[in-house]
Design a protein around this motif. Structure first.
Motif, PDB file in Angstrom:
ATOM      1  N   SER A  39      36.230  36.996  34.441  1.00 20.78           N
ATOM      2  CA  SER A  39      36.954  38.249  34.599  1.00 20.78           C
ATOM      3  C   SER A  39      38.380  38.180  34.068  1.00 20.78           C
ATOM      4  N   LYS A  40      38.661  37.181  33.226  1.00 20.12           N
ATOM      5  CA  LYS A  40      39.999  37.090  32.636  1.00 20.12           C
ATOM      6  C   LYS A  40      40.265  38.340  31.810  1.00 20.12           C
ATOM      7  N   GLY A  41      41.424  38.866  31.969  1.00 22.42           N
ATOM      8  CA  GLY A  41      41.786  40.056  31.213  1.00 22.42           C
ATOM      9  C   GLY A  41      41.544  41.322  31.994  1.00 22.42           C
ATOM     10  N   GLY A  42      40.719  41.265  33.117  1.00 21.10           N
ATOM     11  CA  GLY A  42      40.477  42.436  33.921  1.00 21.10           C
ATOM     12  C   GLY A  42      41.586  42.620  34.941  1.00 21.10           C
ATOM     13  N   SER A  43      41.645  43.784  35.596  1.00 22.33           N
ATOM     14  CA  SER A  43      42.678  44.045  36.590  1.00 22.33           C
ATOM     15  C   SER A  43      42.345  43.334  37.887  1.00 22.33           C
ATOM     16  N   PRO A  44      43.339  43.011  38.732  1.00 24.38           N
ATOM     17  CA  PRO A  44      43.111  42.389  40.035  1.00 24.38           C
ATOM     18  C   PRO A  44      42.241  43.259  40.943  1.00 24.38           C
ATOM     19  N   VAL A  45      42.387  44.589  40.835  1.00 20.97           N
ATOM     20  CA  VAL A  45      41.578  45.499  41.662  1.00 20.97           C
ATOM     21  C   VAL A  45      40.109  45.387  41.302  1.00 20.97           C
ATOM     22  N   ASP A  46      39.824  45.371  40.002  1.00 18.48           N
ATOM     23  CA  ASP A  46      38.430  45.229  39.556  1.00 18.48           C
ATOM     24  C   ASP A  46      37.836  43.920  40.056  1.00 18.48           C
ATOM     25  N   ARG A  48      38.738  42.222  42.680  1.00 18.37           N
ATOM     26  CA  ARG A  48      38.531  42.275  44.127  1.00 18.37           C
ATOM     27  C   ARG A  48      37.309  43.104  44.483  1.00 18.37           C
TER      28      ARG A  48
END
Length: 394
Positions: A39-46, A48
């Motif tokens: 999930s590198k590059g994705g948002s922290p919310v996504d 979680r």
């Protein structure tokens, strides 16, 4: 959940799966590490949200497994047991060219009697004199012979085996008696996820089938076993005649450690031959002797008993009644099953062009067991026979 116990269920019941230990933590840690890498590059919310969804899915799986185990405990609290008796029609015997089938020829009883007479003819060495199609030539027309061979498709083992296993799994019985079982290793492997099994082959070298007993691993453990071959008299040279057999096991409920004896057998053939009744009576007597010795030797003289089998008889009570009389005259003390057994009523279990009758049975000690439910046997349209495209055996 490690164990469940209650006054009804008896002592603690141990389950193989631990739903709250380190295994779950390791599984989740492995997932989390994988997720962080992907999930590198994705948002922290996504990240979680994905993490929470995975945890919910994992908990849902654990709940389903827990419900599965609780269902078994609830069934065992009443000590119920579902039973299946099934003659699966051995692969080497399941051929439409056998005289007791001949589907597609539409023959009369008199014609079939003539066919059987030629089929049973022997040469000087005792070998069959008329193999297929010689024993029907001159009796059936060429068109009838072609139709019989065409219907062979319903008998092919490669097709029937798959259907048989589907039927068995669909029944989902706790204990099963499979007779005419001639591929025990294949069935053991195919059903090993749910059931343990034992097998005993018929004594004749040319008879490849035998009796198999299966029991649900999560419900029972096996404490003892015994098998034997029937002695049906002597031949002209004074040698014991052996053809059929019996297998019995002493099981113990995992919930409560209560015993249960299960027997599987396949008695002498030809239910319409009155001369064979005497042979079957003799075999029942040997079963009762074996049951008496087996139960006493294992401290289970008062255990509930279930007898399953293809008894090859239209009137089960007649066989047991004659056996009672014989043993009363000898004065031998036999197991109470001989006097107190009841029969589970069903419809016909042998459906061919030659006969439609019930020859398979599930019998039980009525002083210790009662019938809660009986699943109906298939009801076929008029003129339909088994095996067919839907049902692999009757």
């Amino acid at each position: 959940v490690r164990a469940v116990s209650s006054d009804d269920c008896g002592p603690d019941v141990n389950f193989a799966r631990d739903f709250s230990g380190n295994e779950r933590d390791k599984e989740y840690a492995a997932w989390a590490q994988s997720h962080r890498l992907s999930s590198k590059g994705g948002s922290p919310v996504d990240a979680r949200v994905a993490e929470l969804e995975a945890r919910v899915a994992q908990q849902a799986r654990q709940l389903r497994e827990l419900e599965h185990c609780v269902a078994y405990v609830q069934r065992d609290c009443r000590r119920t047991v579902s039973v299946l008796q099934y003659n699966i029609l051995a692969s080497y015997l399941g051929r439409n060219t056998q005289p007791w089938f001949l589907y597609g020829a539409e023959i009369t009883a008199d014609t079939r009697e003539r066919i059987f007479a030629k089929f049973h003819e022997r040469d000087a060495n005792g070998a069959p004199k008329n193999p297929w199609p010689k024993y029907v030539e001159g009796i059936l027309t060429p068109a009838q012979i072609v139709e019989v061979q065409r219907r062979e498709e319903d008998f092919k083992w490669s097709n029937r085996k798959v259907k048989l296993l589907d039927e068995i799994r669909g029944m989902d019985a706790d204990v099963m008696s499979l007779v005419e079982l001639d591929h025990p290793d294949e069935f053991q492997q195919a059903l090993a996820d749910e059931w343990d099994m034992l097998f005993h082959k018929r004594p004749r070298e040319v008879s490849l089938d035998g009796c198999g007993i299966f029991w649900r691993k999560t419900k029972f453990t096996m404490k003892a076993k015994q098998s034997f071959d029937f002695i049906d008299g002597e031949d002209a040279k004074g040698r014991a005649k052996r053809d059929r057999c019996c297998l019995m096991v002493l099981l113990e409920w995992r919930a409560g450690a209560a015993p249960l004896i299960l027997l599987s057998t396949h008695l002498a053939k030809d239910p319409d031959n009155r001369a064979q009744t005497a042979v079957r009576v003799r075999q029942i007597g040997q079963i009762m002797e074996g049951l008496t010795e087996f139960s006493r030797a294992n401290g289970a003289a008062d255990a509930p008993v279930i007898l399953c089998g293809d008894l090859n008889a239209r009137h089960f009570g007649e066989i047991r009644g004659i056996a009672r009389t014989v043993w009363q005259l000898t004065g031998s003390k036999l197991h109470k099953f001989l006097w107190r057994a009841s029969d589970v009523p069903t419809g016909p279990t042998s459906i061919t062009n030659a006969r439609q009758c019930r020859i398979d049975a599930v019998q039980f000690l009525n002083s210790q067991l009662e019938v809660l439910e009986v699943r109906p046997v298939p009801r076929l349209p008029a003129g339909q026979v088994i095996p067919n495209a839907q049902y692999p055996s009757d």
